[in-house]
Design a protein around this motif. Structure first.
Motif, mmCIF file in Angstrom:
data_model
loop_
_atom_site.group_PDB
_atom_site.id
_atom_site.type_symbol
_atom_site.label_atom_id
_atom_site.label_comp_id
_atom_site.label_asym_id
_atom_site.label_seq_id
_atom_site.Cartn_x
_atom_site.Cartn_y
_atom_site.Cartn_z
ATOM 1 N N TRP A 30 0.835 -1.206 0.000
ATOM 2 C CA TRP A 30 0.000 0.000 0.000
ATOM 3 C C TRP A 30 0.866 1.251 0.000
ATOM 4 C CZ3 TRP A 30 -4.516 -0.723 -1.715
ATOM 5 C CH2 TRP A 30 -5.274 -1.844 -1.372
ATOM 6 N N ASN A 31 1.973 1.214 0.721
ATOM 7 C CA ASN A 31 2.876 2.370 0.726
ATOM 8 C C ASN A 31 3.436 2.621 -0.665
ATOM 9 O OD1 ASN A 31 2.520 2.831 3.454
ATOM 10 N ND2 ASN A 31 4.312 1.634 4.065
ATOM 11 N N ALA A 32 3.746 1.528 -1.383
ATOM 12 C CA ALA A 32 4.274 1.681 -2.738
ATOM 13 C C ALA A 32 3.238 2.319 -3.657
ATOM 14 C CB ALA A 32 4.701 0.319 -3.287
ATOM 15 N N LEU A 33 1.973 1.908 -3.513
ATOM 16 C CA LEU A 33 0.919 2.486 -4.340
ATOM 17 C C LEU A 33 0.665 3.948 -3.959
ATOM 18 C CD1 LEU A 33 -1.680 -0.431 -4.581
ATOM 19 C CD2 LEU A 33 -0.200 0.462 -6.392
ATOM 20 N N TRP A 76 -6.224 -2.311 4.115
ATOM 21 C CA TRP A 76 -6.181 -1.057 3.341
ATOM 22 C C TRP A 76 -6.095 0.116 4.306
ATOM 23 C CZ3 TRP A 76 -10.656 2.414 2.091
ATOM 24 C CH2 TRP A 76 -10.285 3.436 1.201
ATOM 25 N N PRO A 77 -5.079 0.970 4.174
ATOM 26 C CA PRO A 77 -4.924 2.121 5.079
ATOM 27 C C PRO A 77 -5.909 3.229 4.718
ATOM 28 C CG PRO A 77 -3.193 2.160 3.434
ATOM 29 C CD PRO A 77 -3.975 0.902 3.192
ATOM 30 N N ALA A 78 -7.157 3.047 5.099
ATOM 31 C CA ALA A 78 -8.227 3.956 4.676
ATOM 32 C C ALA A 78 -7.952 5.402 5.060
ATOM 33 C CB ALA A 78 -9.558 3.487 5.262
ATOM 34 N N GLY A 79 -7.516 5.617 6.307
ATOM 35 C CA GLY A 79 -7.291 6.983 6.774
ATOM 36 C C GLY A 79 -6.250 7.711 5.956
ATOM 37 N N ARG A 80 -5.103 7.067 5.753
ATOM 38 C CA ARG A 80 -4.034 7.720 4.986
ATOM 39 C C ARG A 80 -4.434 7.882 3.536
ATOM 40 N NH1 ARG A 80 0.736 5.227 4.192
ATOM 41 N NH2 ARG A 80 0.076 3.232 5.055
ATOM 42 N N TRP A 81 -5.113 6.869 2.983
ATOM 43 C CA TRP A 81 -5.482 6.925 1.569
ATOM 44 C C TRP A 81 -6.474 8.058 1.320
ATOM 45 C CZ3 TRP A 81 -3.412 3.150 -1.842
ATOM 46 C CH2 TRP A 81 -3.747 3.350 -3.180
ATOM 47 N N ILE A 82 -7.490 8.140 2.152
ATOM 48 C CA ILE A 82 -8.488 9.199 1.995
ATOM 49 C C ILE A 82 -7.865 10.568 2.261
ATOM 50 C CG2 ILE A 82 -10.636 10.140 2.931
ATOM 51 C CD1 ILE A 82 -11.495 7.236 3.486
ATOM 52 N N GLY A 83 -6.998 10.633 3.275
ATOM 53 C CA GLY A 83 -6.329 11.894 3.576
ATOM 54 C C GLY A 83 -5.460 12.365 2.429
ATOM 55 N N CYS A 84 -4.727 11.436 1.828
ATOM 56 C CA CYS A 84 -3.870 11.780 0.688
ATOM 57 C C CYS A 84 -4.714 12.240 -0.496
ATOM 58 C CB CYS A 84 -3.018 10.568 0.307
ATOM 59 S SG CYS A 84 -1.982 10.816 -1.153
ATOM 60 N N THR A 85 -5.806 11.524 -0.756
ATOM 61 C CA THR A 85 -6.695 11.898 -1.865
ATOM 62 C C THR A 85 -7.273 13.289 -1.668
ATOM 63 O OG1 THR A 85 -7.284 9.563 -2.185
ATOM 64 C CG2 THR A 85 -8.735 11.218 -3.180
ATOM 65 N N ALA A 143 5.469 5.069 5.685
ATOM 66 C CA ALA A 143 4.178 5.745 5.671
ATOM 67 C C ALA A 143 4.351 7.183 6.158
ATOM 68 C CB ALA A 143 3.200 4.997 6.570
ATOM 69 N N THR A 144 3.663 8.089 5.522
ATOM 70 C CA THR A 144 3.691 9.494 5.933
ATOM 71 C C THR A 144 2.255 9.999 6.046
ATOM 72 O OG1 THR A 144 3.829 10.281 3.644
ATOM 73 C CG2 THR A 144 5.910 9.910 4.810
ATOM 74 N N THR A 145 2.110 11.125 6.679
ATOM 75 C CA THR A 145 0.790 11.737 6.829
ATOM 76 C C THR A 145 0.789 13.091 6.126
ATOM 77 O OG1 THR A 145 0.481 10.661 8.977
ATOM 78 C CG2 THR A 145 -0.946 12.542 8.462
ATOM 79 N N PRO A 146 -0.185 13.327 5.248
ATOM 80 C CA PRO A 146 -0.248 14.638 4.590
ATOM 81 C C PRO A 146 -0.304 15.755 5.621
ATOM 82 C CG PRO A 146 -1.760 13.095 3.544
ATOM 83 C CD PRO A 146 -1.246 12.415 4.774
ATOM 84 N N SER A 147 0.363 16.857 5.320
ATOM 85 C CA SER A 147 0.393 17.987 6.228
ATOM 86 C C SER A 147 -0.933 18.746 6.158
ATOM 87 C CB SER A 147 1.555 18.919 5.880
ATOM 88 O OG SER A 147 1.552 20.047 6.710
ATOM 89 N N VAL A 148 -1.793 18.484 7.137
ATOM 90 C CA VAL A 148 -3.122 19.092 7.141
ATOM 91 C C VAL A 148 -3.034 20.615 7.230
ATOM 92 C CG1 VAL A 148 -5.315 19.231 8.368
ATOM 93 C CG2 VAL A 148 -4.147 17.037 8.163
#
Length: 248
Positions: free
Chosen positions: A51-54, A136-145, A217-222
């Motif tokens: 998931w991190n690669a994607l 599936w890392p839903a939180g990170r994926w949705i946050g990134c999107t 894994a990283t977190t988008p800067s809110v």
């Protein structure tokens, strides 16, 4: 502003065949995401690294594909007014240039939102179809999107303003091309540099990346993304209202 203005903008999109650009904005980032992610040596279906690669691929695909496509999409939508005398025609119906720009942005925002979210969903769905067993890392994926979508919408607003001020469509395309270069370059520069131009914010919108050659894994800067959204909204509002006063 009323719904009729936005409906008219969608009608112009059909005439301009803008749906082709919307499809490109959906398909191209998806293909690049899957190519970068799946061929990545860190892609392991049994671990979170897949998931991190994607996510890293998605974060790298948007800066590569989106800036120029967004520039073309927005500049075509505005250029039709320059070519067909649309500014004057709209003013005779009581629609100011600023209001017309805001209607164009809202119509384009709907299309860009659909393409961006669709591309993200296709990438996630393909990951599931490939049999990634890690959750599936839903939180990170949705946050990134969401973060990437904000950057895309800011760029749409920018190009609406540029195209409204400058009749030559090549100027907007040049800005989009320059934006692609800046988006790719700033990702490898210090964090403060990425905040100097809107394209640099792709680098802080990613959900995974490399730290000392290790995919993590990283977190988008809110805060950064929220700050960009606020500044862009204020600037867009001020500039379009100036268009209104100029018309008056």
């Amino acid at each position: 502003m009323n719904s009729t203005m936005i409906t008219n903008e969608f009608a112009k999109m059909r005439h301009l065949h803008s749906w082709l650009l919307a499809v490109a904005l959906l398909v191209v980032p998806t293909v690049i995401t899957l190519y970068i992610g799946v061929v990545n040596p860190d892609f392991d279906r049994t671990t979170d690294s897949a998931w991190n690669a994607l996510l890293a691929g998605f974060g790298g695909a948007l800066p590569l594909a989106a800036p120029l496509l967004l520039a073309i999409l927005a500049s075509r939508q505005v250029d039709v007014e320059h070519v067909g005398g649309g500014w004057l025609l709209s003013s005779t119906h009581g629609v100011t240039p600023g209001a017309l720009c805001r209607a164009k942005f809202l119509a384009l925002a709907a299309v860009v939102t659909g393409s961006t979210v669709g591309s993200s969903a296709l990438a996630a769905g393909t990951g599931l179809l490939l049999g990634i067993s890690a959750p599936w890392p839903a939180g990170r994926w949705i946050g990134c999107t969401a973060a990437v979508l904000v950057v895309n919408l800011v760029l749409v607003a920018l190009h609406v303003i540029v195209s409204a001020r400058v009749e030559n469509q090549l100027v907007g395309l040049g800005v989009g091309l320059l934006g692609t270069i800046l988006a790719l370059v700033t990702s490898s520069l210090p964090g403060w540099v990425t905040h100097l131009v809107p394209w640099g914010y792709y680098a802080v919108a990613t959900g995974a990346g490399y730290v000392e050659s290790e995919l993590v894994a990283t977190t988008p800067s809110v805060l950064s993304i929220a700050g960009l959204a606020v500044v862009a909204a204020i600037a867009f509002g001020v500039l379009t209202h100036r268009f209104d006063r100029q018309e008056a």
